[in-house]
Design an enzyme around this catalytic site. Structure first.
Site, PDB file in Angstrom:
ATOM      1  N   GLU A  93     -17.673  34.615  52.865  1.00 23.93           N
ATOM      2  CA  GLU A  93     -18.904  34.417  52.098  1.00 23.93           C
ATOM      3  C   GLU A  93     -19.268  32.951  51.984  1.00 23.93           C
ATOM      4  O   GLU A  93     -18.390  32.090  51.929  1.00 23.93           O
ATOM      5  CB  GLU A  93     -18.689  34.931  50.676  1.00 23.93           C
ATOM      6  CG  GLU A  93     -18.438  36.409  50.627  1.00 23.93           C
ATOM      7  CD  GLU A  93     -18.070  36.879  49.241  1.00 23.93           C
ATOM      8  OE1 GLU A  93     -18.375  36.192  48.247  1.00 23.93           O
ATOM      9  OE2 GLU A  93     -17.468  37.956  49.150  1.00 23.93           O
ATOM     10  N   CYS A 106     -21.910  26.348  49.293  1.00 24.76           N
ATOM     11  CA  CYS A 106     -20.505  26.584  48.973  1.00 24.76           C
ATOM     12  C   CYS A 106     -19.919  27.360  50.147  1.00 24.76           C
ATOM     13  O   CYS A 106     -20.361  28.470  50.430  1.00 24.76           O
ATOM     14  CB  CYS A 106     -20.437  27.392  47.680  1.00 24.76           C
ATOM     15  SG  CYS A 106     -18.785  27.928  47.280  1.00 24.76           S
ATOM     16  N   CYS A 113      -7.026  34.628  50.719  1.00 20.93           N
ATOM     17  CA  CYS A 113      -6.287  33.497  50.157  1.00 20.93           C
ATOM     18  C   CYS A 113      -4.872  33.956  49.811  1.00 20.93           C
ATOM     19  O   CYS A 113      -4.678  35.091  49.383  1.00 20.93           O
ATOM     20  CB  CYS A 113      -6.994  33.000  48.896  1.00 20.93           C
ATOM     21  SG  CYS A 113      -6.246  31.517  48.191  1.00 20.93           S
ATOM     22  N   CYS A 117      -4.468  34.075  42.560  1.00 21.67           N
ATOM     23  CA  CYS A 117      -4.876  33.886  41.157  1.00 21.67           C
ATOM     24  C   CYS A 117      -5.402  35.227  40.628  1.00 21.67           C
ATOM     25  O   CYS A 117      -6.141  35.925  41.329  1.00 21.67           O
ATOM     26  CB  CYS A 117      -5.955  32.812  41.043  1.00 21.67           C
ATOM     27  SG  CYS A 117      -5.434  31.235  41.747  1.00 21.67           S
ATOM     28  N   CYS A 120      -9.322  36.138  40.384  1.00 17.64           N
ATOM     29  CA  CYS A 120     -10.156  35.837  41.541  1.00 17.64           C
ATOM     30  C   CYS A 120     -10.240  37.022  42.517  1.00 17.64           C
ATOM     31  O   CYS A 120      -9.208  37.556  42.946  1.00 17.64           O
ATOM     32  CB  CYS A 120      -9.579  34.616  42.244  1.00 17.64           C
ATOM     33  SG  CYS A 120     -10.402  34.217  43.786  1.00 17.64           S
ATOM     34  N   GLY A 160     -10.704  31.123  49.851  1.00 18.41           N
ATOM     35  CA  GLY A 160      -9.588  30.393  50.446  1.00 18.41           C
ATOM     36  C   GLY A 160      -9.207  29.124  49.728  1.00 18.41           C
ATOM     37  O   GLY A 160      -9.945  28.612  48.888  1.00 18.41           O
ATOM     38  N   ASN A 291     -16.107  34.992  35.690  1.00 24.01           N
ATOM     39  CA  ASN A 291     -16.898  36.102  36.220  1.00 24.01           C
ATOM     40  C   ASN A 291     -16.020  37.337  36.216  1.00 24.01           C
ATOM     41  O   ASN A 291     -14.900  37.298  36.720  1.00 24.01           O
ATOM     42  CB  ASN A 291     -17.284  35.823  37.676  1.00 24.01           C
ATOM     43  CG  ASN A 291     -18.588  35.101  37.769  1.00 24.01           C
ATOM     44  OD1 ASN A 291     -19.611  35.587  37.306  1.00 24.01           O
ATOM     45  ND2 ASN A 291     -18.545  33.919  38.354  1.00 24.01           N
ATOM     46  N   CYS A 334     -17.020  33.945  44.223  1.00 25.16           N
ATOM     47  CA  CYS A 334     -16.450  34.077  45.563  1.00 25.16           C
ATOM     48  C   CYS A 334     -15.575  35.312  45.733  1.00 25.16           C
ATOM     49  O   CYS A 334     -14.838  35.704  44.838  1.00 25.16           O
ATOM     50  CB  CYS A 334     -15.683  32.814  45.945  1.00 25.16           C
ATOM     51  SG  CYS A 334     -14.004  32.761  45.362  1.00 25.16           S
TER      52      CYS A 334
HETATM   53  N1  SAH Z   1      -9.036  27.862  46.209  1.00 26.34           N
HETATM   54  C1  SAH Z   1      -9.784  26.803  45.643  1.00 26.34           C
HETATM   55  C2  SAH Z   1     -11.243  26.845  45.980  1.00 26.34           C
HETATM   56  C3  SAH Z   1     -11.906  28.175  46.005  1.00 26.34           C
HETATM   57  S1  SAH Z   1     -12.041  28.995  44.445  1.00 26.34           S
HETATM   58  C4  SAH Z   1      -9.571  26.740  44.154  1.00 26.34           C
HETATM   59  O1  SAH Z   1      -8.993  27.661  43.605  1.00 26.34           O
HETATM   60  O2  SAH Z   1      -9.965  25.747  43.564  1.00 26.34           O
HETATM   61  C5  SAH Z   1     -13.372  28.065  43.692  1.00 26.34           C
HETATM   62  C6  SAH Z   1     -13.382  28.080  42.176  1.00 26.34           C
HETATM   63  O3  SAH Z   1     -13.776  29.370  41.683  1.00 26.34           O
HETATM   64  C7  SAH Z   1     -12.028  27.780  41.569  1.00 26.34           C
HETATM   65  O4  SAH Z   1     -12.159  26.862  40.507  1.00 26.34           O
HETATM   66  C8  SAH Z   1     -11.611  29.142  41.082  1.00 26.34           C
HETATM   67  O5  SAH Z   1     -10.652  29.067  40.087  1.00 26.34           O
HETATM   68  C9  SAH Z   1     -12.926  29.717  40.619  1.00 26.34           C
HETATM   69  N2  SAH Z   1     -12.935  31.159  40.419  1.00 26.34           N
HETATM   70  C10 SAH Z   1     -12.370  32.117  41.184  1.00 26.34           C
HETATM   71  N3  SAH Z   1     -12.612  33.340  40.665  1.00 26.34           N
HETATM   72  C11 SAH Z   1     -13.343  33.148  39.569  1.00 26.34           C
HETATM   73  C12 SAH Z   1     -13.897  34.030  38.597  1.00 26.34           C
HETATM   74  N4  SAH Z   1     -13.727  35.350  38.658  1.00 26.34           N
HETATM   75  N5  SAH Z   1     -14.613  33.478  37.591  1.00 26.34           N
HETATM   76  C13 SAH Z   1     -14.789  32.148  37.508  1.00 26.34           C
HETATM   77  N6  SAH Z   1     -14.294  31.276  38.393  1.00 26.34           N
HETATM   78  C14 SAH Z   1     -13.575  31.756  39.405  1.00 26.34           C
HETATM   79 FE1  SF4 Z   2      -6.910  31.089  43.530  1.00 26.55          FE
HETATM   80 FE2  SF4 Z   2      -8.892  29.671  44.725  1.00 26.55          FE
HETATM   81 FE3  SF4 Z   2      -7.330  31.330  46.150  1.00 26.55          FE
HETATM   82 FE4  SF4 Z   2      -9.054  32.360  44.458  1.00 26.55          FE
HETATM   83  S1  SF4 Z   2      -9.556  31.185  46.257  1.00 26.55           S
HETATM   84  S2  SF4 Z   2      -6.886  32.988  44.728  1.00 26.55           S
HETATM   85  S3  SF4 Z   2      -9.032  30.835  42.815  1.00 26.55           S
HETATM   86  S4  SF4 Z   2      -6.653  29.489  45.045  1.00 26.55           S
END
Ligand code: SAH
Ligand code: SF4
Length: 347
Positions: A93, A106, A113, A117, A120, A160, A291, A334
């Protein structure tokens, strides 16, 4: 791709060496490079290139593409979300947002990934593979062509973990900022990481001039470990030291992302602890009401909580803002679009 060379991931210098080493005239390199920048998908389209060279390129290289598998336009704010499909059928995406100062994209750096987390959607759908430099570039080129606009800012905040695909990301940054390519300056690029400490040092030592954004999402290890498995590998102390060192080495301050999850990391005590941790860093905190992703059970903090959190940080001189949520009607967080697409039977 069957041992074929990913020609769009080459710099002009690399392409020139490749063409000269294979006994073709040097001036052809610039012509071929020019075509590759036009978002073409086959060597046949290179109409001013000799058929000898075209045939040679066809048998030794491939042109990577990002084709539009899905496109959603927000009816609120014109945010556009794409699901791009690569040569091998994998999808990622990208989101294009329009601001007063121009267009920002973005982009994704991996299909899925490994970091897992818990809040996510990308983390929940597992890992397939890392993207090549050209696949990152193609997300921008295809979006620009489709929308007929020039994109001026890039954030590596899609699917990612960019620092888990370090070499390809660095190569992409060099390609995208080159004046032979899209020519988007490093100062207009932000990379977001969940906090891979050794790679933060590697990045700092390259002195690229990009902005580093670190996803903190908690004021201490105990809470961080609950939502971010990476916290088991690197402590918050180590991570914040790396951020301070990043500033010392590059002269550029790190920004922090903090997703506010109701009852998990959004209390007054959490805000105070965060403020103490970040004291003296002169940093900016982006608060993002989490989100809601299916099956997580997480709920976003309400507006009152968000405001109180900001106040507490402000009392301790930490600047924080709540990030405007763009494209809230099109799953602009994302990983959600791909996840839904997969459920519908796509990749
Ligand atoms: N992997 C990297 C970049 C991609 S994620 C990272 O984790 O920083 C980009 C951002 O979106 C990160 O700050 C992540 O924590 C946040 N993010 C992911 N899922 C989310 C959600 N459900 N609500 C809010 N922020 C989210
Ligand atoms: Fe965590 Fe960023 Fe990977 Fe989502 S994309 S699992 S927020 S490291």
């Amino acid at each position: 791709m069957n041992n074929l060379i990913d020609i769009k991931s080459m710099t002009l210098d690399e392409l020139t060496d490749f063409i000269v080493d294979n006994k073709f005239p040097k001036f052809r390199a610039k012509q071929v490079y020019g075509w590759l920048n036009k978002n073409i998908s086959s060597f046949e389209e290179m109409s001013n290139i000799s058929s000898d060279l075209r045939n040679f390129l066809k048998t030794s290289c491939y042109i990577s593409v990002a084709s539009i598998a899905k496109k959603l336009v927000s009816s609120y704010d014109n945010t556009v979300k794409y699901l791009f499909e690569f040569n091998d059928g994998e999808c990622v995406e990208s989101v294009v947002m329009s601001y007063k100062h121009g267009y920002s994209i973005c982009i994704s750096t991996q299909v899925g990934c490994k970091m897992g987390c818990t809040f996510c959607a990308t983390g929940k759908s597992g890992f397939s593979r890392s993207l090549t430099p050209s696949e990152m570039l193609n997300q921008i080129e295809t979006a620009q062509n489709d929308l007929n606009v020039r994109i001026s800012n890039i954030v590596l905040m899609g699917m990612g973990e960019p620092l888990d695909n370090f070499d390809n990301v660095v190569k992409f940054l060099k390609l995208v900022s080159s004046d032979n390519g899209l020519n988007i300056g490093m100062r207009h690029i932000t990379l977001s990481t969940c906090g891979l400490v050794p790679q933060i040092y590697d990045l700092a030592n390259l002195h690229l001039g990009i902005t580093l954004s670190v996803s903190l999402h908690a004021p201490n290890d105990q809470i961080r470990k609950k939502t971010m498995p990476i916290a088991r590998k690197y402590s918050i102390e180590e991570l914040l030291k790396a951020c301070r060192d990043y500033f010392k080495i590059t002269g550029r301050r790190v920004t922090f992302e903090y997703s506010m999850i109701s009852g998990v990391n959004d209390s007054d005590a959490n805000a105070k602890e965060l403020a103490n941790r970040l004291k003296g860093m002169g940093c900016h905190v982006n608060l993002i009401p989490v989100n809601t992703v299916e099956d997580t059970g997480y709920i976003k903090s309400n507006i009152k909580r968000q405001q109180r959190f900001i106040e507490i940080l402000a009392e301790k001189n930490i600047a924080a803002t709540v990030r405007r949520t763009l494209g809230s009607d099109i799953n602009a967080s994302c990983g959600q679009l791909r996840r839904n697409h997969a459920k519908e039977g796509g990749n």
